[in-house]
Motif scaffolding. Structure first.
Motif, PDB file in Angstrom:
ATOM      1  N   ARG A  95       0.856  -1.196   0.000  1.00 29.89           N
ATOM      2  CA  ARG A  95       0.000   0.000   0.000  1.00 29.89           C
ATOM      3  C   ARG A  95       0.888   1.241   0.000  1.00 29.89           C
ATOM      4  O   ARG A  95       1.580   1.524   0.983  1.00 29.89           O
ATOM      5  N   LEU A  96       0.876   1.970  -1.110  1.00 34.37           N
ATOM      6  CA  LEU A  96       1.781   3.087  -1.319  1.00 34.37           C
ATOM      7  C   LEU A  96       1.086   4.408  -0.986  1.00 34.37           C
ATOM      8  O   LEU A  96      -0.029   4.662  -1.441  1.00 34.37           O
ATOM      9  N   ARG A  97       1.794   5.238  -0.212  1.00 35.35           N
ATOM     10  CA  ARG A  97       1.209   6.523   0.177  1.00 35.35           C
ATOM     11  C   ARG A  97       2.302   7.594   0.161  1.00 35.35           C
ATOM     12  O   ARG A  97       3.400   7.375   0.690  1.00 35.35           O
ATOM     13  N   PRO A  98       2.036   8.752  -0.442  1.00 38.59           N
ATOM     14  CA  PRO A  98       3.032   9.836  -0.431  1.00 38.59           C
ATOM     15  C   PRO A  98       3.270  10.345   0.993  1.00 38.59           C
ATOM     16  O   PRO A  98       2.439  10.179   1.887  1.00 38.59           O
ATOM     17  N   MET A  99       4.407  10.975   1.182  1.00 41.93           N
ATOM     18  CA  MET A  99       4.706  11.595   2.476  1.00 41.93           C
ATOM     19  C   MET A  99       3.697  12.718   2.749  1.00 41.93           C
ATOM     20  O   MET A  99       3.272  13.425   1.829  1.00 41.93           O
ATOM     21  N   PRO A 100       3.287  12.889   3.994  1.00 42.84           N
ATOM     22  CA  PRO A 100       2.357  13.977   4.319  1.00 42.84           C
ATOM     23  C   PRO A 100       2.916  15.339   3.886  1.00 42.84           C
ATOM     24  O   PRO A 100       4.110  15.620   4.030  1.00 42.84           O
ATOM     25  N   ALA A 158       3.011  -8.641  -4.693  1.00 40.87           N
ATOM     26  CA  ALA A 158       2.062  -9.347  -5.554  1.00 40.87           C
ATOM     27  C   ALA A 158       1.162  -8.358  -6.273  1.00 40.87           C
ATOM     28  O   ALA A 158       0.572  -8.681  -7.311  1.00 40.87           O
ATOM     29  N   GLY A 159       1.031  -7.166  -5.725  1.00 43.32           N
ATOM     30  CA  GLY A 159       0.209  -6.125  -6.311  1.00 43.32           C
ATOM     31  C   GLY A 159       0.332  -4.875  -5.471  1.00 43.32           C
ATOM     32  O   GLY A 159       1.072  -4.831  -4.471  1.00 43.32           O
ATOM     33  N   PHE A 160      -0.399  -3.808  -5.874  1.00 39.27           N
ATOM     34  CA  PHE A 160      -0.269  -2.528  -5.192  1.00 39.27           C
ATOM     35  C   PHE A 160      -1.644  -1.968  -4.846  1.00 39.27           C
ATOM     36  O   PHE A 160      -2.587  -2.045  -5.636  1.00 39.27           O
ATOM     37  N   TYR A 161      -1.725  -1.401  -3.624  1.00 41.32           N
ATOM     38  CA  TYR A 161      -2.846  -0.555  -3.242  1.00 41.32           C
ATOM     39  C   TYR A 161      -2.362   0.883  -3.388  1.00 41.32           C
ATOM     40  O   TYR A 161      -1.342   1.263  -2.787  1.00 41.32           O
ATOM     41  N   LEU A 162      -3.062   1.675  -4.171  1.00 39.87           N
ATOM     42  CA  LEU A 162      -2.678   3.069  -4.388  1.00 39.87           C
ATOM     43  C   LEU A 162      -3.489   3.941  -3.435  1.00 39.87           C
ATOM     44  O   LEU A 162      -4.661   4.246  -3.662  1.00 39.87           O
ATOM     45  N   LEU A 192      -4.857  -1.549  -7.350  1.00 41.65           N
ATOM     46  CA  LEU A 192      -6.178  -1.276  -6.788  1.00 41.65           C
ATOM     47  C   LEU A 192      -6.173   0.096  -6.134  1.00 41.65           C
ATOM     48  O   LEU A 192      -5.214   0.467  -5.434  1.00 41.65           O
ATOM     49  N   VAL A 193      -7.226   0.834  -6.367  1.00 41.76           N
ATOM     50  CA  VAL A 193      -7.377   2.148  -5.752  1.00 41.76           C
ATOM     51  C   VAL A 193      -7.843   1.956  -4.310  1.00 41.76           C
ATOM     52  O   VAL A 193      -8.795   1.214  -4.047  1.00 41.76           O
ATOM     53  N   TYR A 194      -7.143   2.613  -3.379  1.00 48.61           N
ATOM     54  CA  TYR A 194      -7.467   2.481  -1.951  1.00 48.61           C
ATOM     55  C   TYR A 194      -8.370   3.633  -1.534  1.00 48.61           C
ATOM     56  O   TYR A 194      -7.974   4.806  -1.576  1.00 48.61           O
ATOM     57  N   LEU A 195      -9.610   3.323  -1.158  1.00 52.27           N
ATOM     58  CA  LEU A 195     -10.620   4.321  -0.819  1.00 52.27           C
ATOM     59  C   LEU A 195     -10.944   4.245   0.663  1.00 52.27           C
ATOM     60  O   LEU A 195     -11.201   3.157   1.193  1.00 52.27           O
ATOM     61  N   GLN A 196     -10.961   5.378   1.335  1.00 48.65           N
ATOM     62  CA  GLN A 196     -11.288   5.390   2.755  1.00 48.65           C
ATOM     63  C   GLN A 196     -12.803   5.276   2.952  1.00 48.65           C
ATOM     64  O   GLN A 196     -13.594   5.784   2.143  1.00 48.65           O
ATOM     65  N   PRO A 197     -13.252   4.611   4.016  1.00 50.37           N
ATOM     66  CA  PRO A 197     -14.692   4.436   4.238  1.00 50.37           C
ATOM     67  C   PRO A 197     -15.457   5.744   4.404  1.00 50.37           C
ATOM     68  O   PRO A 197     -16.666   5.783   4.143  1.00 50.37           O
ATOM     69  N   ASP A 198     -14.778   6.802   4.872  1.00 48.54           N
ATOM     70  CA  ASP A 198     -15.488   8.070   5.074  1.00 48.54           C
ATOM     71  C   ASP A 198     -15.368   9.014   3.878  1.00 48.54           C
ATOM     72  O   ASP A 198     -15.751  10.182   3.952  1.00 48.54           O
ATOM     73  N   MET A 199     -14.870   8.514   2.758  1.00 49.43           N
ATOM     74  CA  MET A 199     -14.823   9.325   1.536  1.00 49.43           C
ATOM     75  C   MET A 199     -16.248   9.560   1.037  1.00 49.43           C
ATOM     76  O   MET A 199     -17.109   8.673   1.116  1.00 49.43           O
TER      77      MET A 199
END
Length: 650
Positions: A148-153, A176-180, A213-220
């Protein structure tokens, strides 16, 4: 740390500690156990997560043994990945991963009432370099890993894109794959949309063979979410799916827990209303605290689910329970295979059990009357009166050994019959494993009789008759999944059953230790000090009176120890692996197997006046465990699983 020990012992202790410390202790204990010789075997034995072809899935280009994933927040430092991989997970999430390490002094807090965990708002992790080094050791990462890849704050879009590029290049040999993971709320929506398009193009350019895969937060916001997915679709970008995450913003913290499920379900249903099941894969990563939650999420459209906070509040047995619930949903829609014929295997085990019961009854009658048999007197060159003249307590002492052996034989007979009738007949893997282990030890213990040069022809004859039955019972190696309804709720009955299972497992382990100890003493010292106090003599005096007395008594003791060990192995295996809600036969098995053993042990001690408390204390402790186990397991085993819950997901 299965649920029966977690719910009963470890959770109450761990929940009194600071959350970070509790997590560190738990993961280091599991990770350390998995690295020592035999540690992985212990983990597999305690959990006994069976692999079923019906659970295997081909998703996202991967062959997954189980449809359950391990959330990245459970083990952020990769301390216990090898151990956790054996709990019934099919894949794992690593992350969030940022270019540099991110630390936080904010505490991790548990809300026990709401079953929620509050984390620092920053994406705390070890940083790219440390995670790459960790992933290089394949032994420590046995599951397919989605990074799961995330940019620096605080990064600008151009900086964020460059960071993702560098992370993709470093991680693609191992992932095996990436969560964006999108830095929601950091940029205007149009900038966020453009960034998402760019990062997906970049992923497909640098790792074309890896699912993204696009990583979506539940409160989006749902409208923003659908707009984003629509733009990705319109741009012709092939993204394999989306992950509905496991945390929401709660003030200056991130919160995960049971309440997340409602938001995750709503998003699943919203996406599935636009996208067919075949077009994209959806992973639900939040709110699974009991098997029913996972069933609800898959019914709402999830292809796979991930566990996070549920492992903390329900226990490490949750993935196994979820797999069993999903497996039941599958097999309930398939035609049941025909039951095997009586003589195909299970019938022979029933006959073996009946043979042990008959043998136990005969042994009890003899031990309570004449005590010694003709071949005993021939070996001693002395009859019962002569034996009594050596020591008036000698025959009662021998009766004590032989009646306890008879009670153990009755217990084994009941266990074997029931496991054959309800386990082998339904071709359950755990029942066959339990019987195999117990039978091998039981028949091998025959050779303990030879330790002092005494050959027991009656026992040899019984073994010669029963051994072929055991072999014939074990020849059917075909296995079937459990086809009865499984527990899907963390109900009060389930929690009580965890305590009852704990009692039965501790009882079984205690009897294993007792059986091994008695066998060892029988073939070495023969007596314990309390025995000699009861006999008011010494081993040397008895040996001088008749040199064959010690071999005869050693034969009885070793035989009882071997039988008790065999019985204990069957009991502990049944307690570990066989307890399922509504399995009424199992409660009656525990009752029927334990009663004759305890009646024999206590009645003969009272009858012959051997009432030394230290000698009887293990039996008293075992009886307390047994009674508590029966009481606590009764509501769970004797009451069926609610039809209404299963009807919702059938």
């Amino acid at each position: 740390m299965p649920d029966w020990s977690y719910q009963t012992l470890f959770r109450p202790l761990l929940f009194r500690l600071p959350a970070r410390l509790a997590r560190t202790l738990t993961l280091h204990a599991m990770g350390g156990l998995s690295r020592i010789p035999g540690g992985s075997l212990v983990i597999r034995t305690l959990g006994h997560m069976e692999v079923s072809p019906l659970l295997e899935q081909k998703r996202l280009g991967l062959d997954l043994k189980y449809p359950i994933g391990l959330g990245g927040g459970v083990d952020p430092h990769g301390t216990a990945q090898r151990a956790l991989a054996q709990f019934g997970f099919g894949f794992t999430e690593i992350g969030p991963i940022t270019m540099e390490p991110i630390r936080s002094d904010q505490p991790v807090e548990l809300d026990i009432t709401e079953e929620a965990i509050r984390y620092p708002s920053a994406p705390v992790n070890d940083g790219l370099a440390a995670i790459v080094e960790r992933l290089k050791d394949e032994r420590e990462n046995p599951l397919p890993a989605f990074c799961r890849l995330r940019p620096m704050p605080g990064s600008a879009p151009e900086e964020a894109l460059d960071q993702v590029r560098r992370m993709l290049e470093a991680l693609k040999p191992f992932a095996a794959g990436f969560y964006l993971d999108l830095p929601s709320g950091s940029w205007p929506s149009d900038v966020m949309d453009a960034y998402t398009l760019d990062v997906l193009r970049l992923t497909k350019e640098l790792a074309p063979d890896k699912p993204a895969l696009v990583y979506l937060q539940p409160d989006m916001d749902d409208r923003e979410m659908m707009s984003l997915l629509g733009k990705l679709n319109e741009a012709g970008l092939h993204f394999e799916g989306a992950v509905i995450g496991d945390t929401v913003t709660a003030g200056d913290r991130r919160l995960t827990g049971r309440a997340i499920k409602a938001s995750v379900m709503r998003k699943l249903q919203r996406i599935r209303s636009e996208y067919a099941m075949e077009s994209i894969a959806l992973i639900a990563a939040g709110g699974v605290h009991e098997p029913q939650d996972a069933l609800d999420l898959t019914e709402a459209g999830a292809d796979l689910v991930q566990l996070h906070s549920g492992l903390v509040f329900s226990g490490p047995g949750l993935p196994k329970r979820v797999n069993e619930a999903i497996l039941y949903r599958i097999v309930s829609g398939l035609p049941a295979p025909p039951l095997p014929a009586f003589w195909q295997g299970w019938g022979w085990m029933c006959l073996l059990g009946i043979g042990m019961i008959i043998g136990g009854i005969i042994a009890w009658i003899i031990a309570a009357t004449s005590v010694v048999l003709p071949y005993d007197t021939a070996f001693l060159c002395a009859d019962a009166e002569t034996i009594a003249s050596i020591n008036e307590r000698l025959l009662p002492f021998m009766s004590h050994d032989r009646i306890t052996l008879a009670g153990t034989m009755l217990s084994i007979g009941v266990l074997y019959y029931q496991l054959g009738r309800y386990g082998l007949r339904e071709r359950l893997h755990w029942a066959r494993t339990a019987l195999m282990a117990s039978g091998i030890v039981g028949f091998s213990s025959f050779f303990l009789y030879l330790g002092y040069g005494y050959f027991d022809p009656l026992h040899a004859t019984a073994a010669a008759i029963l051994l072929p039955m055991f072999i014939l019972a074990m020849r059917d190696r075909q296995e079937e999944p459990y086809r009865r309804k499984t527990n899907i709720m963390n109900s009060r009955q389930w929690r009580l059953a965890q305590r009852g299972q704990f009692m039965m497992v501790v009882l079984g382990v205690s009897l294993v230790i007792g059986g091994f100890t008695i066998s060892t003493v029988g073939i070495t010292k023969v007596f314990v000090p309390e025995d000699l106090e009861y006999l008011m003599t010494t081993a040397a005096v008895l040996e001088s009176a008749n040199p064959n007395l010690l071999p005869l008594i050693a034969h009885d003791r070793a035989g009882f120890g071997g039988a008790l060990l065999s019985n204990a192995i069957a009991l502990v295996a049944t307690a570990l692996w066989g307890i399922q809600q509504g399995a009424r036969w199992l409660w009656w098995t525990f009752l029927g197997a334990g009663t004759p053993a305890f009646v024999a042990a206590f009645s003969v001690h009272m009858y012959i006046g051997y009432m030394d408390f230290w000698h009887l204390s293990p039996a008293i402790f075992a009886l307390l465990l047994y009674m508590l186990g029966l009481i606590l397991l009764y509501p769970y085993l004797m009451r069926p699983v609610s039809d209404s819950k299963h009807a919702r997901v059938s």
